[in-house]
Scaffold this motif. Sequence first.
Motif, PDB file in Angstrom:
ATOM      1  N   THR A  69       0.908  -1.225  -0.149  1.00 44.32           N
ATOM      2  CA  THR A  69      -0.013   0.050  -0.126  1.00 44.32           C
ATOM      3  C   THR A  69       0.936   1.266  -0.133  1.00 44.32           C
ATOM      4  O   THR A  69       0.625   2.252  -0.762  1.00 44.32           O
ATOM      5  N   MET A  70       1.994   1.142   0.619  1.00 43.68           N
ATOM      6  CA  MET A  70       2.694   2.398   0.768  1.00 43.68           C
ATOM      7  C   MET A  70       3.573   2.694  -0.559  1.00 43.68           C
ATOM      8  O   MET A  70       3.477   3.744  -1.179  1.00 43.68           O
ATOM      9  N   ILE A  71       3.883   1.435  -1.118  1.00 46.01           N
ATOM     10  CA  ILE A  71       4.530   1.404  -2.576  1.00 46.01           C
ATOM     11  C   ILE A  71       3.449   2.271  -3.496  1.00 46.01           C
ATOM     12  O   ILE A  71       3.913   3.254  -4.349  1.00 46.01           O
ATOM     13  N   GLN A  72       2.128   1.867  -3.459  1.00 45.34           N
ATOM     14  CA  GLN A  72       1.397   2.404  -4.430  1.00 45.34           C
ATOM     15  C   GLN A  72       0.915   3.600  -3.963  1.00 45.34           C
ATOM     16  O   GLN A  72       0.965   4.370  -5.120  1.00 45.34           O
ATOM     17  N   ASN A  73       1.053   3.927  -3.016  1.00 46.69           N
ATOM     18  CA  ASN A  73       0.554   5.436  -2.790  1.00 46.69           C
ATOM     19  C   ASN A  73       1.835   6.366  -3.326  1.00 46.69           C
ATOM     20  O   ASN A  73       1.429   7.499  -3.569  1.00 46.69           O
ATOM     21  N   MET A  74       3.152   5.925  -3.123  1.00 48.97           N
ATOM     22  CA  MET A  74       4.044   6.545  -3.441  1.00 48.97           C
ATOM     23  C   MET A  74       4.178   6.760  -4.951  1.00 48.97           C
ATOM     24  O   MET A  74       4.243   7.968  -5.709  1.00 48.97           O
ATOM     25  N   ILE A  75       3.907   5.596  -5.695  1.00 47.16           N
ATOM     26  CA  ILE A  75       3.748   5.606  -7.144  1.00 47.16           C
ATOM     27  C   ILE A  75       2.760   6.820  -7.693  1.00 47.16           C
ATOM     28  O   ILE A  75       2.751   7.512  -8.674  1.00 47.16           O
ATOM     29  N   LYS A  76       1.381   6.621  -6.844  1.00 46.90           N
ATOM     30  CA  LYS A  76       0.468   7.372  -7.341  1.00 46.90           C
ATOM     31  C   LYS A  76       0.786   8.842  -7.085  1.00 46.90           C
ATOM     32  O   LYS A  76       0.282   9.940  -7.645  1.00 46.90           O
ATOM     33  N   GLU A  77       1.555   9.263  -6.116  1.00 45.15           N
ATOM     34  CA  GLU A  77       1.933  10.760  -5.694  1.00 45.15           C
ATOM     35  C   GLU A  77       2.984  10.828  -6.521  1.00 45.15           C
ATOM     36  O   GLU A  77       3.708  12.194  -6.375  1.00 45.15           O
ATOM     37  N   GLY A  78       3.554  10.264  -7.437  1.00 46.84           N
ATOM     38  CA  GLY A  78       4.560  10.459  -8.373  1.00 46.84           C
ATOM     39  C   GLY A  78       5.762  10.517  -7.628  1.00 46.84           C
ATOM     40  O   GLY A  78       6.759  11.145  -8.243  1.00 46.84           O
ATOM     41  N   LYS A  79       5.793   9.770  -6.558  1.00 45.35           N
ATOM     42  CA  LYS A  79       7.261   9.698  -5.933  1.00 45.35           C
ATOM     43  C   LYS A  79       8.169   8.608  -6.343  1.00 45.35           C
ATOM     44  O   LYS A  79       7.505   7.495  -6.892  1.00 45.35           O
ATOM     45  N   ILE A  80       9.334   8.685  -6.298  1.00 46.12           N
ATOM     46  CA  ILE A  80      10.012   7.529  -6.907  1.00 46.12           C
ATOM     47  C   ILE A  80      10.253   6.585  -5.406  1.00 46.12           C
ATOM     48  O   ILE A  80      10.517   7.074  -4.285  1.00 46.12           O
ATOM     49  N   VAL A  81       9.783   5.345  -5.856  1.00 42.90           N
ATOM     50  CA  VAL A  81      10.221   4.302  -4.826  1.00 42.90           C
ATOM     51  C   VAL A  81      11.681   4.345  -4.386  1.00 42.90           C
ATOM     52  O   VAL A  81      12.379   4.259  -5.133  1.00 42.90           O
ATOM     53  N   PRO A  82      11.987   4.377  -3.001  1.00 42.20           N
ATOM     54  CA  PRO A  82      13.221   4.395  -2.599  1.00 42.20           C
ATOM     55  C   PRO A  82      14.179   2.940  -2.866  1.00 42.20           C
ATOM     56  O   PRO A  82      13.429   2.052  -2.796  1.00 42.20           O
ATOM     57  N   SER A  83      15.227   3.224  -3.190  1.00 43.09           N
ATOM     58  CA  SER A  83      16.212   2.261  -3.758  1.00 43.09           C
ATOM     59  C   SER A  83      16.204   0.855  -2.817  1.00 43.09           C
ATOM     60  O   SER A  83      15.931  -0.053  -3.089  1.00 43.09           O
ATOM     61  N   GLU A  84      16.021   1.439  -1.376  1.00 43.65           N
ATOM     62  CA  GLU A  84      16.269   0.269  -0.439  1.00 43.65           C
ATOM     63  C   GLU A  84      15.058  -0.557  -0.356  1.00 43.65           C
ATOM     64  O   GLU A  84      15.125  -1.615  -0.376  1.00 43.65           O
ATOM     65  N   VAL A  85      13.912  -0.017  -0.764  1.00 46.01           N
ATOM     66  CA  VAL A  85      12.775  -0.779  -0.892  1.00 46.01           C
ATOM     67  C   VAL A  85      12.654  -1.706  -1.800  1.00 46.01           C
ATOM     68  O   VAL A  85      12.383  -3.027  -1.869  1.00 46.01           O
ATOM     69  N   THR A  86      13.220  -1.223  -3.047  1.00 41.07           N
ATOM     70  CA  THR A  86      13.169  -2.332  -4.378  1.00 41.07           C
ATOM     71  C   THR A  86      14.343  -3.483  -4.019  1.00 41.07           C
ATOM     72  O   THR A  86      13.997  -4.610  -4.290  1.00 41.07           O
ATOM     73  N   ILE A  87      15.437  -2.907  -3.403  1.00 43.03           N
ATOM     74  CA  ILE A  87      16.665  -3.765  -3.008  1.00 43.03           C
ATOM     75  C   ILE A  87      16.196  -4.723  -2.019  1.00 43.03           C
ATOM     76  O   ILE A  87      16.444  -6.010  -2.382  1.00 43.03           O
ATOM     77  N   LYS A  88      15.369  -4.469  -1.097  1.00 48.02           N
ATOM     78  CA  LYS A  88      14.983  -5.644   0.046  1.00 48.02           C
ATOM     79  C   LYS A  88      13.972  -6.419  -0.682  1.00 48.02           C
ATOM     80  O   LYS A  88      13.840  -7.583  -0.229  1.00 48.02           O
ATOM     81  N   LEU A  89      13.297  -5.935  -1.733  1.00 47.90           N
ATOM     82  CA  LEU A  89      12.316  -6.876  -2.431  1.00 47.90           C
ATOM     83  C   LEU A  89      13.089  -7.673  -3.180  1.00 47.90           C
ATOM     84  O   LEU A  89      12.907  -9.111  -3.136  1.00 47.90           O
ATOM     85  N   LEU A  90      14.125  -7.540  -3.739  1.00 48.80           N
ATOM     86  CA  LEU A  90      14.938  -8.234  -4.656  1.00 48.80           C
ATOM     87  C   LEU A  90      15.677  -9.294  -3.593  1.00 48.80           C
ATOM     88  O   LEU A  90      15.858 -10.496  -3.949  1.00 48.80           O
ATOM     89  N   GLN A  91      16.306  -8.705  -2.604  1.00 54.81           N
ATOM     90  CA  GLN A  91      17.168  -9.724  -1.510  1.00 54.81           C
ATOM     91  C   GLN A  91      15.959 -10.799  -0.951  1.00 54.81           C
ATOM     92  O   GLN A  91      16.511 -11.968  -1.173  1.00 54.81           O
ATOM     93  N   ARG A  92      14.879 -10.237  -0.686  1.00 51.15           N
ATOM     94  CA  ARG A  92      13.870 -11.519  -0.289  1.00 51.15           C
ATOM     95  C   ARG A  92      13.546 -12.398  -1.318  1.00 51.15           C
ATOM     96  O   ARG A  92      13.564 -13.541  -0.921  1.00 51.15           O
TER      97      ARG A  92
END
Length: 208
Positions: A69-92
Motif C-alpha cells: 500500500t505504501m509503494i502504491q501510494n508513493m507511485i500514485k503521488e509521483g514519488k520515486i520508490v526508494p532504492s532500499e525498498v526495491t533492493i529489499k524486495l530483490l533480496q527477499r
Amino acid sequence: MGTAVDSVNKEANGSLSDEKKVKVVFVLGGPGSGKGTQCANIVEHFGFTHLSAGDLLRAEIKSGSENGTMIQNMIKEGKIVPSEVTIKLLQRAMQDSGNNKFLIDGFPRNEENRAAFENVTKISPEFVLFFDCPEEEMERRLLNRNQGREDDNIDTIRKRFKVFVESSIPVVEYYESKGKVKKIDAGKPREEVFEVVKSIFSAIDKAD
C-alpha cells in the motif's frame, strides 16, 4: 507508523553474500530491446533465476500488504520508490529462490540504485548484460507487439527511451569503466542474439 523501508527490512534480514557465492548479472536495455525474451532463454539453458524489479514491486502492491500500500501510494503521488525498498524486495526474492545465480532485469535504473544495491547487499555484479538496440528498431517492435499495453503509443515510447538514456546509460558507463559490460547487438533477430548470449554464459559455466 513505519516507513516502507522498515516494513520490508523486517522481512529481509541477513546478507546473501554471507552464504554460498552469489552471482548477479544486471540486465539492461531500452524498452523493446528484447531483454525479457533473452532472460527466459538464459533461465532455461543456464539455470539462473530471473528477477524483475518492476514485477516485484507490482506483486507487492497486489499482495495488499502494508508495504504494498505504501509503494502504491508513493507511485500514485509521483514519488520515486526508494532504492532500499526495491533492493529489499530483490533480496527477499533471492533468499526465497534457493538459487545462487540471478538475472536482475531492469535494475539498477540509475546511479543511485546502483550504489545502494552494492552498499546494501555487499554484492558486486559479475557483469552487466547490455542489450544495445537502435531506437528505430525498439520503436518498431513496441508498436508491433500485440500485448495491448496502454503505454505502447509513440509519445510514451519516446519518453521511455529518453528516461532510459538519461538514467540507465550512466550505469552502463560506470560498469564499462570497470570492464564489466557485455554489450549485445540486440537489433538482430532473436535467434542470432541468443547465440551471442549463449557464448557469454557458456564461458562463465566453464570458468566455474
